[in-house]
Scaffold this motif. Structure first.
Motif, PDB file in Angstrom:
ATOM      1  N   ILE A 171      30.683 -32.265-109.380  1.00 51.88           N
ATOM      2  CA  ILE A 171      30.456 -32.577-110.790  1.00 51.88           C
ATOM      3  C   ILE A 171      28.974 -32.501-111.160  1.00 51.88           C
ATOM      4  CG2 ILE A 171      30.491 -34.522-112.431  1.00 51.88           C
ATOM      5  CD1 ILE A 171      33.395 -34.942-111.667  1.00 51.88           C
ATOM      6  N   ARG A 172      28.122 -33.003-110.289  1.00 50.52           N
ATOM      7  CA  ARG A 172      26.697 -32.924-110.597  1.00 50.52           C
ATOM      8  C   ARG A 172      26.285 -31.459-110.808  1.00 50.52           C
ATOM      9  NH1 ARG A 172      21.745 -35.175-110.537  1.00 50.52           N
ATOM     10  NH2 ARG A 172      20.172 -33.658-110.000  1.00 50.52           N
ATOM     11  N   TYR A 173      26.738 -30.611-109.911  1.00 54.38           N
ATOM     12  CA  TYR A 173      26.369 -29.194-109.986  1.00 54.38           C
ATOM     13  C   TYR A 173      26.974 -28.528-111.218  1.00 54.38           C
ATOM     14  CZ  TYR A 173      25.381 -24.473-108.296  1.00 54.38           C
ATOM     15  OH  TYR A 173      24.904 -23.199-108.165  1.00 54.38           O
ATOM     16  N   MET A 174      28.283 -28.745-111.418  1.00 58.31           N
ATOM     17  CA  MET A 174      28.972 -28.086-112.536  1.00 58.31           C
ATOM     18  C   MET A 174      28.428 -28.545-113.886  1.00 58.31           C
ATOM     19  SD  MET A 174      32.975 -27.861-111.332  1.00 58.31           S
ATOM     20  CE  MET A 174      33.264 -29.609-111.381  1.00 58.31           C
ATOM     21  N   GLY A 213      25.321 -29.074-114.467  1.00 59.45           N
ATOM     22  CA  GLY A 213      23.915 -28.684-114.592  1.00 59.45           C
ATOM     23  C   GLY A 213      22.974 -29.872-114.451  1.00 59.45           C
ATOM     24  N   GLY A 214      23.387 -30.851-113.638  1.00 60.86           N
ATOM     25  CA  GLY A 214      22.517 -32.001-113.382  1.00 60.86           C
ATOM     26  C   GLY A 214      22.575 -33.092-114.445  1.00 60.86           C
ATOM     27  N   GLN A 215      23.478 -32.936-115.432  1.00 60.32           N
ATOM     28  CA  GLN A 215      23.613 -33.991-116.457  1.00 60.32           C
ATOM     29  C   GLN A 215      24.155 -35.289-115.888  1.00 60.32           C
ATOM     30  OE1 GLN A 215      25.832 -33.172-120.240  1.00 60.32           O
ATOM     31  NE2 GLN A 215      26.080 -31.207-119.261  1.00 60.32           N
ATOM     32  N   ALA A 216      25.038 -35.153-114.905  1.00 61.21           N
ATOM     33  CA  ALA A 216      25.766 -36.327-114.432  1.00 61.21           C
ATOM     34  C   ALA A 216      25.478 -36.588-112.963  1.00 61.21           C
ATOM     35  CB  ALA A 216      27.273 -36.083-114.604  1.00 61.21           C
ATOM     36  N   ASN A 217      25.309 -37.858-112.624  1.00 61.37           N
ATOM     37  CA  ASN A 217      25.241 -38.258-111.222  1.00 61.37           C
ATOM     38  C   ASN A 217      26.577 -38.879-110.836  1.00 61.37           C
ATOM     39  OD1 ASN A 217      22.565 -37.539-110.936  1.00 61.37           O
ATOM     40  ND2 ASN A 217      21.855 -39.551-111.616  1.00 61.37           N
ATOM     41  N   VAL A 218      26.911 -38.777-109.571  1.00 58.77           N
ATOM     42  CA  VAL A 218      28.133 -39.408-109.077  1.00 58.77           C
ATOM     43  C   VAL A 218      27.752 -40.329-107.912  1.00 58.77           C
ATOM     44  CG1 VAL A 218      30.493 -39.013-108.273  1.00 58.77           C
ATOM     45  CG2 VAL A 218      29.399 -37.327-109.753  1.00 58.77           C
ATOM     46  N   PRO A 219      27.219 -41.518-108.243  1.00 57.79           N
ATOM     47  CA  PRO A 219      26.744 -42.412-107.185  1.00 57.79           C
ATOM     48  C   PRO A 219      27.877 -43.207-106.557  1.00 57.79           C
ATOM     49  CG  PRO A 219      26.301 -43.384-109.327  1.00 57.79           C
ATOM     50  CD  PRO A 219      26.977 -42.055-109.590  1.00 57.79           C
ATOM     51  N   MET A 220      28.696 -42.538-105.760  1.00 62.69           N
ATOM     52  CA  MET A 220      29.802 -43.262-105.116  1.00 62.69           C
ATOM     53  C   MET A 220      29.785 -43.071-103.609  1.00 62.69           C
ATOM     54  SD  MET A 220      33.153 -41.041-106.276  1.00 62.69           S
ATOM     55  CE  MET A 220      34.432 -41.736-105.218  1.00 62.69           C
ATOM     56  N   THR A 221      30.345 -44.047-102.923  1.00 62.15           N
ATOM     57  CA  THR A 221      30.444 -43.989-101.464  1.00 62.15           C
ATOM     58  C   THR A 221      31.911 -44.084-101.083  1.00 62.15           C
ATOM     59  OG1 THR A 221      28.331 -45.141-101.244  1.00 62.15           O
ATOM     60  CG2 THR A 221      29.763 -45.143 -99.309  1.00 62.15           C
ATOM     61  N   ILE A 222      32.349 -43.176-100.222  1.00 67.20           N
ATOM     62  CA  ILE A 222      33.686 -43.308 -99.626  1.00 67.20           C
ATOM     63  C   ILE A 222      33.482 -43.711 -98.173  1.00 67.20           C
ATOM     64  CG2 ILE A 222      35.824 -42.155 -98.965  1.00 67.20           C
ATOM     65  CD1 ILE A 222      35.443 -40.232-101.278  1.00 67.20           C
TER      66      ILE A 222
END
Lengths: 329, 324
Positions: free
Chosen positions: B101-104, B106-115
């Motif tokens: 998602i971050r890449y798609m 264009g860097g608008q969104a971060n996905v700060p999650m841990t699995i």
């Protein structure tokens, strides 16, 4: 409600949004036909009343999750159409600097959590946004748009189940355009209405005429109110039809199986032109006023087309940015 | 210093991070009422409530995807999958959504999650509960991958994972959970991408992940008595990979073995061997070696399972092949 019960401003807003979507998609189709666009796009023509009616019931800080057929949802949420078109053409000025394309347009500043290339992929994501809302205790809502075929994905059932169990403020909007590419939903699903699945989760499920913007709006308003009050999710099924095939390169000849005139019959219910006629005939707005509105939208569309066409492609080095905070690893 | 188990070290990291940041919310199967299948979340439901420590239905794709949506909207979700094998149930959300998602965008969104999820064989859990997924997920760009060794390492690296603004896959070794370790009272976050020299030596480099670090240490003790000094590198993270530390070590020793419990084919060992050969081929005295699971599914019977699992003895035997 009949159109006479709405304000002129509300009706012209509905029309402006639907007309903008229609023109946006016609121009997207032109990009494809003229060979200006790489890849494909899934057009929203015919389904304009759905996104327009649903998004009209939302506030600025609400969230939506979108699909591969996402342009309409984004236009309805107020995404910048010039940056959308630039993304569709793979240009540097696009929402994702050309990395996403038509199927992955995202506008975080508008609460648009992304179009999505995986059918059903966005449903748990929108549901997670609803979890955030519940956790933070705000009165926002999240809308998950999906096609009919996404309701046969596991993510739909898993997400609706959790949203129902925990009263999450999520509205699941099914755009039932009858086809998953060539497969007729009626041939692969036992219930003609998909909203009946709500019964299995003990939440409201409503079926509305997806070609009628006010019908969609009223259903959405009710669902949004319920969600904002903390009463949980609703499923809204909008019966609709796509004018074009699955994507710009699909002639959709498979749609004559049931009726030679299936497409024409649906096109007679056009949500844009019929609504135009209806609001003029109801005396809510004059032909001249509509024409002025259309000219304004047309100028915006033409400016967006020019912006997208004139924008440069990204430098090849752009491919190596945005994988991580640090770029690539 | 205190003595705690690896599972308790993980629980402490979660607790300390949740205390520090209200945006950390956990979802997972059995993490609440019973404190986790492997007891890594004991006491957290009581302390933080059921909105922050959420027992989920058996819907891996659903709740991993919800984690993605939560991460996009301001939370910092920590998702527990009961076994790393269940990453495959949730694969679309892990690989097509979380990682991209971050890449798609264009860097608008971060996905700060841990699995978080356990890897590894050794409990007669058979073919669907014993796999090690590090190499498979590493194939797809967009997720940081952590393979902690000891309890202290697990605690420090988990803190970093939770604070990281990118998606992190945190792979715990299920055979470590109940082992006791001496650890400092306070453990600071350990940076990603910086390997740890677990043991210094001049004769051969062993680059190891997860519990293979401790197994390699055990082998190295025995080898030292025979005059072979192993240098053991605890890789800590697969993505990012600290090739610099490996290369510096191999320049000194001229020999490299990679010890990783996942299946050998297309594994971390192959990746590191290729990277070393690319960079410092002429420093190598011998081909790079691998200690890994053979390319068969993990069987149930202990009579079949244990002979397959990479052990200290296997590391020992592999090292010996370089010193005939």
């Amino acid at each position: 409600m009949k159109v006479k019960d709405y304000s002129k401003e509300q009706l012209t807003d509905f029309y402006e949004t639907m007309f903008k979507m229609r023109r946006f998609e016609e121009e997207t189709f032109e990009f494809y036909k003229k060979g200006m666009m790489a890849g494909l796009a899934h057009l929203y023509m015919g389904e304009e009343a759905v996104a327009t009616g649903v998004c009209a019931a939302l506030k600025e800080d609400d969230y939506i999750g979108s699909t591969h057929r996402g342009h309409g949802h984004l236009v309805a949420r107020g995404a910048e159409i010039d940056r959308m078109m630039a993304e569709i053409l793979g240009k540097e000025t696009g929402y994702s600097n050309g990395k996403g394309g038509s199927m992955h347009i995202m506008a975080m500043d508008k609460g648009i959590l992304g179009a999505n290339g995986i059918v059903g992929g966005e449903i748990p994501i929108a549901t997670g946004a609803a979890y955030t809302i519940k956790y933070k205790g705000t009165d926002q809502v999240a809308v998950s748009f999906m096609g009919d075929s996404a309701t046969n994905e596991g993510t739909f059932h898993e997400s609706v189940n959790m949203a129902a169990a925990w009263d999450l403020p999520c509205i699941y909007v099914i755009e039932n355009n009858l086809y998953g590419i060539s497969v007729d939903i009626r041939d692969v699903t036992n219930t003609p209405d998909l909203a009946v699945r709500a019964k299995g989760y003990d939440i409201p499920g409503v079926v509305v005429d997806g070609m009628d913007v006010t019908a969609v709006y009223e259903a959405a308003k009710k669902a949004v109110k319920r969600a904002r009050e903390g009463k949980g999710p609703t499923i809204i099924e909008c019966k609709t039809y796509r004018w074009q095939g699955h994507h710009v390169g699909d002639p959709a000849t498979y749609r004559k199986r049931r009726s030679e005139t299936e497409k024409e019959d649906w096109m007679a219910k056009c949500p844009v032109t019929n609504f135009r006629k209806e609001i003029i005939e109801a005396g809510k707005v004059t032909e001249d006023e509509i024409k002025q509105l259309e000219e304004k939208v047309e100028a915006e569309i033409q400016a967006a087309v020019k912006f997208a066409a004139d924008s440069p492609y990204p430098d090849a080095s752009e491919a190596f940015t945005d994988v991580f905070q640090e770029g690539t690893l | 210093m205190k003595e705690i188990t690896y599972a308790q070290a993980i629980c402490e990291a979660l607790d300390e991070e949740m205390e520090r940041d209200d945006n950390i919310v956990m979802l997972g199967e059995d993490i609440g009422f019973i404190g986790g299948n492997f007891k890594c979340t004991v006491g957290l439901l009581e302390k933080y409530g059921d909105l922050r420590v959420k027992d989920t239905p058996i819907s891996e794709q659903g709740f991993v995807g919800m984690g993605v949506g939560m991460a996009l909207t301001g939370l910092r979700p920590v998702i527990e999958l009961m076994f790393s094998d269940f990453l495959l149930v949730a694969a679309d959300q892990v690989i097509n959504q979380m990682a991209k998602i971050r890449y798609m965008s264009g860097g608008q969104a971060n996905v700060p999650m841990t699995i978080r999820c356990p890897i590894g064989a050794g409990r007669s859990s058979a073919a669907q509960h014993s796999q090690s997924m590090q190499a498979m997920v590493a194939q797809f760009p967009g997720t940081k991958i952590v393979v902690p060794s000891t309890a202290r390492e697990a605690k420090g690296l988990l803190k970093t994972a939770i604070r990281d603004d990118d998606p992190v896959l945190f792979l715990e070794h299920k055979m470590e959970y109940n082992k006791k370790y001496q650890i400092d009272d306070d453990v600071e976050p350990i940076p990603f991408g910086k390997a740890r020299i677990a043991r210094e030596g001049k004769d051969i480099t062993i680059a190891a992940t997860s519990s293979m670090v401790m197994k390699s240490e055990e082998a190295a003790e025995k080898l030292a008595k025979e005059g072979i000094e192993c240098e053991i590198i605890d890789l800590r993270t697969i993505v990012p990979l600290d090739t610099e530390t490996i290369i510096e070590s191999v320049k000194k020793t001229g020999k490299l073995i990679v010890a990783d419990e996942a299946h050998e084919r297309c594994g971390i060992g192959a990746e590191i061997a290729a990277a070393v050969a690319d960079d410092i081929f002429y420093y190598l005295d011998a081909p790079c070696g691998r200690v890994a699971n053979p390319n068969v599914p993990l069987p149930f019977s202990p009579a079949l399972e244990f002979p397959l699992i990479p052990s200290a003895d296997k590391v020992y035997d592999k090292v010996k092949t370089y010193f005939k």
